[in-house]
Design a protein around this motif. Structure first.
Motif, PDB file in Angstrom:
ATOM      1  N   PHE A 100      -7.909  -6.582  14.155  1.00 29.98           N
ATOM      2  CA  PHE A 100      -8.471  -6.832  12.894  1.00 29.98           C
ATOM      3  C   PHE A 100      -9.115  -8.487  13.214  1.00 29.98           C
ATOM      4  CE2 PHE A 100      -5.460  -3.847  11.649  1.00 29.98           C
ATOM      5  CZ  PHE A 100      -6.094  -3.084  10.730  1.00 29.98           C
ATOM      6  N   ASP A 101      -9.934  -8.848  12.068  1.00 30.95           N
ATOM      7  CA  ASP A 101     -10.102 -10.353  12.177  1.00 30.95           C
ATOM      8  C   ASP A 101      -9.332 -10.857  11.045  1.00 30.95           C
ATOM      9  OD1 ASP A 101     -11.155 -12.837  11.636  1.00 30.95           O
ATOM     10  OD2 ASP A 101     -13.266 -11.902  11.373  1.00 30.95           O
ATOM     11  N   ARG A 181      -7.646 -10.827   2.762  1.00 37.40           N
ATOM     12  CA  ARG A 181      -8.214  -9.578   3.222  1.00 37.40           C
ATOM     13  C   ARG A 181      -8.649  -9.841   4.680  1.00 37.40           C
ATOM     14  NH1 ARG A 181     -10.036  -6.053  -0.585  1.00 37.40           N
ATOM     15  NH2 ARG A 181      -8.401  -5.999  -2.047  1.00 37.40           N
ATOM     16  N   VAL A 182      -8.197  -8.870   5.438  1.00 38.83           N
ATOM     17  CA  VAL A 182      -8.574  -8.807   6.842  1.00 38.83           C
ATOM     18  C   VAL A 182      -9.617  -7.631   7.297  1.00 38.83           C
ATOM     19  CG1 VAL A 182      -6.379  -9.921   7.516  1.00 38.83           C
ATOM     20  CG2 VAL A 182      -6.683  -7.365   7.832  1.00 38.83           C
ATOM     21  N   PHE A 183     -10.208  -7.845   8.717  1.00 39.88           N
ATOM     22  CA  PHE A 183     -11.370  -6.854   8.541  1.00 39.88           C
ATOM     23  C   PHE A 183     -11.137  -6.119   9.887  1.00 39.88           C
ATOM     24  CE2 PHE A 183     -12.573 -10.400   6.008  1.00 39.88           C
ATOM     25  CZ  PHE A 183     -12.913  -9.664   4.740  1.00 39.88           C
ATOM     26  N   PRO A 184     -11.295  -4.720   9.919  1.00 45.49           N
ATOM     27  CA  PRO A 184     -11.090  -3.997  11.285  1.00 45.49           C
ATOM     28  C   PRO A 184     -12.391  -4.132  12.482  1.00 45.49           C
ATOM     29  CG  PRO A 184     -11.766  -2.403   9.449  1.00 45.49           C
ATOM     30  CD  PRO A 184     -11.519  -3.951   9.063  1.00 45.49           C
ATOM     31  N   ARG A 185     -11.783  -4.656  13.496  1.00 44.54           N
ATOM     32  CA  ARG A 185     -12.931  -4.696  14.495  1.00 44.54           C
ATOM     33  C   ARG A 185     -13.542  -3.364  14.944  1.00 44.54           C
ATOM     34  NH1 ARG A 185     -12.418  -9.862  16.129  1.00 44.54           N
ATOM     35  NH2 ARG A 185     -10.315 -10.843  15.920  1.00 44.54           N
ATOM     36  N   PRO A 219      -8.610   0.510   7.171  1.00 44.62           N
ATOM     37  CA  PRO A 219      -7.713   0.736   8.560  1.00 44.62           C
ATOM     38  C   PRO A 219      -8.699   0.643   9.637  1.00 44.62           C
ATOM     39  CG  PRO A 219      -8.488   2.964   7.251  1.00 44.62           C
ATOM     40  CD  PRO A 219      -8.797   1.792   6.270  1.00 44.62           C
ATOM     41  N   ALA A 220      -8.084   0.515  10.784  1.00 41.05           N
ATOM     42  CA  ALA A 220      -8.873   0.160  12.031  1.00 41.05           C
ATOM     43  C   ALA A 220      -8.437   1.571  12.970  1.00 41.05           C
ATOM     44  CB  ALA A 220      -8.392  -0.929  12.874  1.00 41.05           C
TER      45      ALA A 220
END
Length: 252
Positions: A100-101, A181-185, A219-220
């Protein structure tokens, strides 16, 4: 007859006596890593490249502390959590950053502990073992004056991801604020997956959410474990009163 035999075997089995602590010996850490391999690779089929056969090790292990639950009757380690402190995260980075970022959590890093590689021996998957692991985590947070727990909570991708996508939508009430919030790579292709599959929440995720944790984004996909990983953030100040009484008071 079969049921009677099972009851006799159960009656002869020594009562479990469990204790939780941080591992201080190399041998204990190695045993915890063997337990991880047994659960993640042998039981769940994860692809875990390792220098030592039957041992789950990676570059993060030397920087982590290892929480262990031991059966004092047998001496066997039956549960474990890997803990990465804010100080050591500055040296190696958070494992979660591979998936995640987490830029929006940057201001929390001086007080943010990462937990992961949680597993329990098949014969000890009971509330008692989980409660001890949580008490150990609570004590660690108190002793080190840390305010946030972060980690990845896994959902099986055995069905191609439909259950994971459905659970993510079912758990929308537990989403954290936008500023966290985080962001899936490597995101799941949510638009291509079903969102209406009836599925029960995995016990670990259920425990996090009952404690007061937030889900911080979509989800990642983790190809090595073939899981969909939800980003979890638990502010200790948000810990539910029931959990605080049960774990924090015992840990103090």
């Amino acid at each position: 007859m079969e049921q009677v035999q099972k009851e006799v075997v159960a009656a002869r089995r020594p009562r479990q006596s469990l204790e939780v602590s941080l591992a201080h010996r190399a041998g204990d850490i190695l045993e915890a890593q063997k337990l991880r391999y047994r659960v993640f690779a042998d039981e769940l089929g994860a692809n875990l490249p390792s220098r030592i056969p039957g041992v789950d090790q990676d570059v993060y292990d030397p920087y982590c502390e290892h929480l262990i639950v031991r059966d004092t009757n047998s001496g066997e380690i039956v549960g474990t959590y890997r803990i990465l402190s804010p100080v050591n995260a500055r040296k190696i980075g958070y494992y979660s950053e591979n998936e995640f970022d987490i830029t929006r959590l940057r201001h929390l890093r001086p007080r943010m502990v990462e937990i992961g590689r949680s597993c329990v021996h098949p014969d000890y998957r009971s509330g008692a073992t989980i409660a001890l692991l949580w008490s150990g985590l609570a004590k660690y947070m108190l002793d080190n004056n840390c305010d946030y727990l972060i980690g990845c909570a896994s959902i099986s991708m055995a069905d191609g991801g439909h259950v994971a996508a459905s659970l993510y939508h079912q758990l929308s009430d537990h989403m954290g604020p936008q500023e966290y919030r985080v962001f899936p790579r490597c995101p799941l292709p949510m638009a291509a997956l079903q969102h209406d599959v009836v599925a029960s929440t995995p016990p670990l995720i259920k425990g996090y959410l009952r404690a007061g944790a937030w889900i911080c984004g979509e989800p990642a996909w983790d190809p090595d474990f073939n899981t969909a990983d939800l980003p979890i953030l638990l502010p200790m100040a948000k810990l539910s009163s029931r959990y605080a009484k049960h774990y924090l008071e015992n840990a103090a």
